[in-house]
Design an enzyme around this catalytic site. Sequence first.
Site, short mmCIF file in Angstrom:
data_model
loop_
_atom_site.label_atom_id
_atom_site.label_comp_id
_atom_site.label_asym_id
_atom_site.label_seq_id
_atom_site.Cartn_x
_atom_site.Cartn_y
_atom_site.Cartn_z
N ASP A 246 1.04 -0.78 -0.46
CA ASP A 246 -0.04 -0.15 0.12
C ASP A 246 0.97 1.54 -0.43
O ASP A 246 1.75 1.52 0.92
CB ASP A 246 -1.10 -0.05 1.53
N GLU B 18 -1.00 -0.86 -4.53
CA GLU B 18 -2.07 0.00 -4.18
C GLU B 18 -1.79 1.42 -4.03
O GLU B 18 -0.80 2.37 -3.63
CB GLU B 18 -2.61 -0.61 -2.86
N GLU C 115 -9.74 3.55 -3.00
CA GLU C 115 -9.53 4.39 -1.72
C GLU C 115 -10.29 5.96 -1.56
O GLU C 115 -11.03 6.26 -0.69
CB GLU C 115 -8.18 3.33 -1.15
N ASP D 230 -13.93 3.11 -0.13
CA ASP D 230 -14.13 2.68 1.04
C ASP D 230 -15.76 3.39 1.24
O ASP D 230 -16.60 4.30 0.79
CB ASP D 230 -13.58 3.55 2.05
N HIS E 210 -12.24 -1.03 0.27
CA HIS E 210 -11.21 -0.91 1.55
C HIS E 210 -11.73 -0.07 3.46
O HIS E 210 -12.41 0.54 2.88
CB HIS E 210 -10.86 0.94 1.28
N GLU F 273 -11.38 -7.01 2.91
CA GLU F 273 -9.99 -6.40 3.43
C GLU F 273 -10.44 -6.14 4.51
O GLU F 273 -11.35 -6.65 4.93
CB GLU F 273 -9.47 -5.33 2.73
C1 LIG Z 1 -1.99 1.22 5.70
C2 LIG Z 1 -2.33 2.51 4.66
O1 LIG Z 1 -1.44 3.49 4.43
C3 LIG Z 1 -4.14 3.27 4.92
O2 LIG Z 1 -3.30 3.59 6.51
C4 LIG Z 1 -5.22 2.48 4.73
C5 LIG Z 1 -5.30 2.02 3.55
O3 LIG Z 1 -4.46 2.55 2.59
C6 LIG Z 1 -5.76 0.56 3.47
O4 LIG Z 1 -5.70 -0.26 3.95
O5 LIG Z 1 -5.27 -0.15 2.23
MG LIG Z 2 -4.99 1.52 1.01
#
Ligand SMILES: C[C@H](O)[C@H](O)CC(=O)C(=O)O
Ligand SMILES: [Mg+2]
Length: 395
Positions: free
Chosen positions: A214, A241, A269, A292, A319, A339
């Site tokens: 990510d 990602e 996202e 999301d 997301h 996820e």
């Molecule tokens: C881990 C990533 O930086 C963020 O906090 C969460 C994310 O983008 C994701 O779950 O996809």
């Molecule tokens: Mg992400």
Amino acid sequence: MALSKIRSVRALVGRGGGADYHDQSGGHWIDDHIATPMARYPEYRESRQSFGINVLGTLVVEIEAEDGTTGFAVTTGGVPAAYIVEHHLARFLIGRDPAEFEKIWDQMYFSTQYYGRKGLVINAISGVDLALWDLLGKLRGEPVHALLGGAVRDELQFYATGARPDLAKELGFVGGKMPLHHGPAEGEEGLARNLAGIGEMRSRVGKDFWLMLDCWMSLDVSYATRLATRAWNEFGLKWIEEAISPDDYWGYAELRRNVPRGMLVTTGEHEATRWGFRMLFEMECCDIIQPDIGWCGGLTELLKISALADAHSKLVVPHGSSVYSYHFVCTRHNSPFAEFLMMHPDASAVVPMFHPLLQNEPVPEQGRLRISALDKPGFGVELNPDVALDRPFPN
Ligand SMILES: C[C@H](O)[C@H](O)CC(=O)C(=O)O
Ligand SMILES: [Mg+2]
């Protein structure tokens, strides 16, 4: 059959975890030198909280019908989103039938279009929309997934996002997605460290476990291409990602053309509405979209986004989104897995994503969740009465 009409809409706010899952206390993996677009400034490199990733906090929307039945939903947005809900959006709900979610969504979107379209306003609309679906499910005595046409499989399968894909494997997840730590401003040394981190994790999880990265919008096309190509060739990284800015559709199209055949490019996202996702599809930006549900326009809009995705042969893997994702994913053939965001500070145990805000928030066991665990009216969760919430703008 006419349903009990809506008599009140309340917007509440809270701090500390919950739907604003970046609002964690110190020492959490989610704020440990993660690459971001702000990492070009050394003073904002070490911690995302340093540039304000958690300023908004959680928004809770409650919608009460005349018979006292109350639906609610949570998203990110805090006080400014609460203002929009109470002072602008509520007017489109009071006195209305909760089954009119299409018309209500349309009125919320077009009445705010002159200052909305993406970001905070769409978070607020999403929160209202999800609370409406929760209310509808409760009034009809059905889980939301049944209102969407019913589950197409008996259980959900999850990958985990967190600092420890190796532990996620032990916990039964099908794959692990880890954060990128170093952006282009950290130069060749940062790139070498990024690759070493992926290599180290690959050696811990073995060759068949899905491993993903990510990048939280932190890269440029050239860096992302180099990173993706080496990570695929040397360590079998499954997908890269959110590599670049969500506004750079042209960059995503180029990146997707550049990465090795078989490697997946994922994003979405921080994208919103059918019109935003249409850009991603028509410009061939990615293989999987990751809306999301609390940020893309809610469930009403996600149904449209998802149908568009299906027609473009794209997968929809939301997301985070906890229960909002689970009730949706189980009803769609083009959403084959979900996820799970690891909220434990060192990603070593399963903690409900919106902890401590909800009661009865389902979590995967051995990386899976039976759909029967979702068989409760609405989204099947309640607010935790021990979490302090304020109503900053009582109408
Ligand atoms: C881990 C990533 O930086 C963020 O906090 C969460 C994310 O983008 C994701 O779950 O996809
Ligand atoms: Mg992400």
